[in-house]
Design a protein around this motif. Structure first.
Motif, PDB file in Angstrom:
ATOM      1  N   LYS A 184      -5.558   8.021  -3.865  1.00 22.63           N
ATOM      2  CA  LYS A 184      -6.879   8.304  -3.300  1.00 22.63           C
ATOM      3  C   LYS A 184      -6.734   8.485  -1.783  1.00 22.63           C
ATOM      4  O   LYS A 184      -6.047   7.707  -1.121  1.00 22.63           O
ATOM      5  CB  LYS A 184      -7.863   7.172  -3.590  1.00 22.63           C
ATOM      6  CG  LYS A 184      -8.196   7.009  -5.065  1.00 22.63           C
ATOM      7  CD  LYS A 184      -9.229   5.917  -5.284  1.00 22.63           C
ATOM      8  CE  LYS A 184      -9.574   5.786  -6.756  1.00 22.63           C
ATOM      9  NZ  LYS A 184     -10.582   4.705  -6.991  1.00 22.63           N
ATOM     10  N   TYR A 221      -7.449   7.426   5.311  1.00 21.00           N
ATOM     11  CA  TYR A 221      -7.021   6.237   4.560  1.00 21.00           C
ATOM     12  C   TYR A 221      -6.374   6.702   3.259  1.00 21.00           C
ATOM     13  O   TYR A 221      -6.977   7.440   2.477  1.00 21.00           O
ATOM     14  CB  TYR A 221      -8.216   5.332   4.285  1.00 21.00           C
ATOM     15  CG  TYR A 221      -7.947   4.208   3.313  1.00 21.00           C
ATOM     16  CD1 TYR A 221      -7.174   3.110   3.678  1.00 21.00           C
ATOM     17  CD2 TYR A 221      -8.476   4.246   2.027  1.00 21.00           C
ATOM     18  CE1 TYR A 221      -6.929   2.081   2.778  1.00 21.00           C
ATOM     19  CE2 TYR A 221      -8.251   3.221   1.118  1.00 21.00           C
ATOM     20  CZ  TYR A 221      -7.464   2.145   1.503  1.00 21.00           C
ATOM     21  OH  TYR A 221      -7.222   1.124   0.618  1.00 21.00           O
ATOM     22  N   ILE A 222      -5.139   6.273   3.027  1.00 23.60           N
ATOM     23  CA  ILE A 222      -4.386   6.652   1.826  1.00 23.60           C
ATOM     24  C   ILE A 222      -4.118   5.392   1.006  1.00 23.60           C
ATOM     25  O   ILE A 222      -3.600   4.402   1.540  1.00 23.60           O
ATOM     26  CB  ILE A 222      -3.063   7.347   2.205  1.00 23.60           C
ATOM     27  CG1 ILE A 222      -3.340   8.618   3.017  1.00 23.60           C
ATOM     28  CG2 ILE A 222      -2.254   7.680   0.964  1.00 23.60           C
ATOM     29  CD1 ILE A 222      -2.081   9.300   3.507  1.00 23.60           C
ATOM     30  N   SER A 223      -4.469   5.453  -0.252  1.00 23.16           N
ATOM     31  CA  SER A 223      -4.286   4.308  -1.140  1.00 23.16           C
ATOM     32  C   SER A 223      -3.605   4.755  -2.432  1.00 23.16           C
ATOM     33  O   SER A 223      -4.010   5.748  -3.051  1.00 23.16           O
ATOM     34  CB  SER A 223      -5.633   3.659  -1.470  1.00 23.16           C
ATOM     35  OG  SER A 223      -5.469   2.576  -2.360  1.00 23.16           O
ATOM     36  N   VAL A 224      -2.556   4.027  -2.797  1.00 23.03           N
ATOM     37  CA  VAL A 224      -1.849   4.265  -4.066  1.00 23.03           C
ATOM     38  C   VAL A 224      -2.016   3.011  -4.935  1.00 23.03           C
ATOM     39  O   VAL A 224      -1.580   1.921  -4.545  1.00 23.03           O
ATOM     40  CB  VAL A 224      -0.357   4.569  -3.835  1.00 23.03           C
ATOM     41  CG1 VAL A 224       0.363   4.722  -5.170  1.00 23.03           C
ATOM     42  CG2 VAL A 224      -0.191   5.821  -2.985  1.00 23.03           C
ATOM     43  N   HIS A 225      -2.662   3.175  -6.090  1.00 21.67           N
ATOM     44  CA  HIS A 225      -2.989   2.050  -6.959  1.00 21.67           C
ATOM     45  C   HIS A 225      -2.225   2.152  -8.272  1.00 21.67           C
ATOM     46  O   HIS A 225      -2.105   3.237  -8.863  1.00 21.67           O
ATOM     47  CB  HIS A 225      -4.495   2.028  -7.239  1.00 21.67           C
ATOM     48  CG  HIS A 225      -4.944   0.805  -7.965  1.00 21.67           C
ATOM     49  ND1 HIS A 225      -5.043   0.761  -9.343  1.00 21.67           N
ATOM     50  CD2 HIS A 225      -5.305  -0.430  -7.515  1.00 21.67           C
ATOM     51  CE1 HIS A 225      -5.461  -0.432  -9.709  1.00 21.67           C
ATOM     52  NE2 HIS A 225      -5.628  -1.179  -8.619  1.00 21.67           N
ATOM     53  N   CYS A 268      -2.197  -3.615  -8.392  1.00 18.19           N
ATOM     54  CA  CYS A 268      -1.936  -3.749  -6.953  1.00 18.19           C
ATOM     55  C   CYS A 268      -1.882  -2.356  -6.329  1.00 18.19           C
ATOM     56  O   CYS A 268      -1.765  -1.343  -7.023  1.00 18.19           O
ATOM     57  CB  CYS A 268      -0.626  -4.494  -6.707  1.00 18.19           C
ATOM     58  SG  CYS A 268      -0.667  -6.226  -7.217  1.00 18.19           S
ATOM     59  N   CYS A 269      -1.971  -2.334  -5.010  1.00 15.98           N
ATOM     60  CA  CYS A 269      -2.033  -1.035  -4.341  1.00 15.98           C
ATOM     61  C   CYS A 269      -1.241  -1.059  -3.031  1.00 15.98           C
ATOM     62  O   CYS A 269      -0.947  -2.130  -2.477  1.00 15.98           O
ATOM     63  CB  CYS A 269      -3.475  -0.611  -4.081  1.00 15.98           C
ATOM     64  SG  CYS A 269      -4.385  -1.736  -3.007  1.00 15.98           S
ATOM     65  N   ILE A 270      -0.915   0.110  -2.567  1.00 16.60           N
ATOM     66  CA  ILE A 270      -0.272   0.312  -1.271  1.00 16.60           C
ATOM     67  C   ILE A 270      -1.249   1.087  -0.392  1.00 16.60           C
ATOM     68  O   ILE A 270      -1.722   2.162  -0.785  1.00 16.60           O
ATOM     69  CB  ILE A 270       1.047   1.096  -1.425  1.00 16.60           C
ATOM     70  CG1 ILE A 270       2.015   0.343  -2.343  1.00 16.60           C
ATOM     71  CG2 ILE A 270       1.683   1.346  -0.069  1.00 16.60           C
ATOM     72  CD1 ILE A 270       3.256   1.143  -2.658  1.00 16.60           C
ATOM     73  N   ASP A 271      -1.556   0.553   0.779  1.00 13.23           N
ATOM     74  CA  ASP A 271      -2.528   1.173   1.670  1.00 13.23           C
ATOM     75  C   ASP A 271      -1.841   1.630   2.958  1.00 13.23           C
ATOM     76  O   ASP A 271      -0.907   0.983   3.445  1.00 13.23           O
ATOM     77  CB  ASP A 271      -3.650   0.197   2.020  1.00 13.23           C
ATOM     78  CG  ASP A 271      -4.407  -0.258   0.782  1.00 13.23           C
ATOM     79  OD1 ASP A 271      -4.546   0.564  -0.126  1.00 13.23           O
ATOM     80  OD2 ASP A 271      -4.838  -1.429   0.742  1.00 13.23           O
ATOM     81  N   ASP A 272      -2.337   2.721   3.490  1.00  7.76           N
ATOM     82  CA  ASP A 272      -1.811   3.249   4.743  1.00  7.76           C
ATOM     83  C   ASP A 272      -2.925   4.016   5.453  1.00  7.76           C
ATOM     84  O   ASP A 272      -3.760   4.663   4.801  1.00  7.76           O
ATOM     85  CB  ASP A 272      -0.610   4.167   4.485  1.00  7.76           C
ATOM     86  CG  ASP A 272       0.123   4.527   5.769  1.00  7.76           C
ATOM     87  OD1 ASP A 272      -0.146   3.891   6.802  1.00  7.76           O
ATOM     88  OD2 ASP A 272       0.966   5.455   5.729  1.00  7.76           O
ATOM     89  N   CYS A 283      -0.065  14.935   0.435  1.00  5.80           N
ATOM     90  CA  CYS A 283       0.304  13.546   0.115  1.00  5.80           C
ATOM     91  C   CYS A 283       1.195  13.556  -1.130  1.00  5.80           C
ATOM     92  O   CYS A 283       0.780  14.024  -2.200  1.00  5.80           O
ATOM     93  CB  CYS A 283      -0.938  12.702  -0.131  1.00  5.80           C
ATOM     94  SG  CYS A 283      -1.989  12.528   1.326  1.00  5.80           S
TER      95      CYS A 283
END
Length: 411
Positions: free
Chosen positions: A15, A83-87, A126-130, A146
């Motif tokens: 996202k 905002y980049i989110s990988v869930h 869980c997620c990775i945010d950047d 992305c």
């Protein structure tokens, strides 16, 4: 026959959201007169509306903040934040996750990722945010690319990417004009127009001169406590409004005496513009190096170093002329002074000034008087180079105001 393979389901979800500040809520007031059928109904509803300003319900501007519902406009010079989110949507542990964000413009591809190292593992739910930031410096289409690569628990390496396209618009229209003074001074007029749909607060508009010039801003009015901006205390620029800024550039002392150097200088400097929009979002633009047409002085330049503002009728007065050799050869000069209808020169005409080497100058004091009252033009000087037998005539050198000392009748 060929069968298209089914689209692979990925374990991770990506996202991307743009980070922008909220905006003030605007409402559309509906009013009517008291004698109309609704009576006070509309006014009562607006007073009870929590989004309106108490006591100013009919104004369109509210006191509530709203989050942006779309990507919105991005203007050149502003900072693009995302905002980049990988869930992990699966029920298994994913390993070696690498998230990469690139910005593709018409001329280059930029890596915006904060870290290029892979995350060892990502557990379910869980997620990775950047968060990435980039100051936009090009106009036109931009594509945010992305890409996500990872390894499943069965050692299968997977990869996918998404594209997000947006346009970068031009916020300001900048036009410049140059005016060359009789001296080596250069005046720059900068016209800045706000071509966005919202007002701007002009925080700074300055000129960074080239190495050969010093600059003086002419956008303040001297008062008792100091300088005050000609645009007032609140420097707002409404949509489609234009504002004019004026600057004076003078050659530095070490270059002022080098006529050949200043003659060929075309690069003046660059404008540095800083503004704020909406809720303090800052933007900054720097123009490219501004260039002017180099003034054509010819082989010999004659300028005035000193001349009085007002002189008396039929009374001698003094001026100081500066003669500069702008050519690449040595000259042997002879000065001739020719009287006009109103200006009469005092002294010997046809005198030798001597040799003048390339780039050199000499200061020449002269005396003259005017026989006519009013605003008079000083003319009638002639220089002759005896080496090449070439003559240079100078008319309308300057103007002086001649008054009668008995009647005090100025021009």
């Amino acid at each position: 026959m060929d069968v298209n393979p089914a689209k692979q389901e990925h374990l991770l979800a990506l996202k991307v959201m743009r980070l922008t500040k909220p905006t003030l809520f605007t409402n559309l007031p509906v009013t009517c007169e008291d004698r109309d059928l609704p009576g006070d109904l509309f006014s009562q509803l607006m007073r009870e509306d929590p989004s309106t300003i108490k006591g100013a319900e009919t104004l369109m501007l509210g006191e509530m903040l709203t989050l942006p519902q779309n990507f919105g406009n991005i203007f050149l010079g502003e900072t693009f934040s995302s905002y980049i989110s990988v869930h992990n949507d699966s029920n298994q542990v994913v390993k070696d996750i690498l998230v990469k964000a690139d910005l593709q413009t018409s001329s280059q591809r930029l890596n915006l990722s904060a870290s290029n190292s892979a995350v060892a593992e990502l557990k379910p739910e869980c997620c990775i945010d950047d968060v990435i930031h980039h100051e936009v410096k090009e106009i036109g289409t931009h594509i945010l690319v992305c890409a996500v690569s990872y390894t499943t628990q069965y050692a299968e390496k997977l990869y996918f990417r998404k594209f997000f396209k947006f346009q970068v618009l031009k916020p300001l229209d900048v036009k410049t004009k140059f005016y060359n003074a009789e001296t080596d001074e250069v005046f720059l007029e900068a016209q800045i127009q706000n071509i966005t749909t919202s007002p701007m607060f002009m925080e700074k508009v300055s000129l960074e001169p080239s190495m050969m010039y010093n600059v003086t801003e002419l956008n303040t009015v001297t008062s008792g406590d100091g300088g005050e901006s000609t645009f007032g205390k609140m420097s707002y620029l409404q949509p489609m409004d234009t504002r004019q800024y004026l600057y004076c550039l003078k050659p530095k002392p070490e270059y002022a005496e080098k006529a050949g150097v200043i003659k060929g200088v075309t690069v003046i400097g660059k404008l540095d513009i800083v503004w704020k929009t909406n809720l303090g979002e800052r933007g900054r633009l720097q123009t490219s190096q501004l260039q002017r047409m180099a003034p054509g002085y010819g082989d010999i330049r004659l300028s005035l170093e000193m001349i009085p503002d007002t002189v008396n009728l039929e009374e001698p007065f003094d001026i100081i002329c500066k003669i500069t050799n702008c050519s690449e050869r040595t000259m042997d000069l002879v000065l001739e002074m020719c009287n006009t209808r109103s200006i009469h020169w005092c002294g010997v005409s046809g005198r030798q000034l001597g040799k003048l080497s390339p780039g050199a100058f000499l200061s020449l004091p002269l005396t003259l008087l005017s026989s006519v009252q009013g605003l008079q033009s000083i003319s009638g000087l002639r220089l002759t180079d005896t080496f090449l037998k070439r003559t240079y005539e100078y008319d309308d050198i300057a103007q002086v105001c001649v008054v009668c000392p008995y009647t005090n009748n100025e021009c």
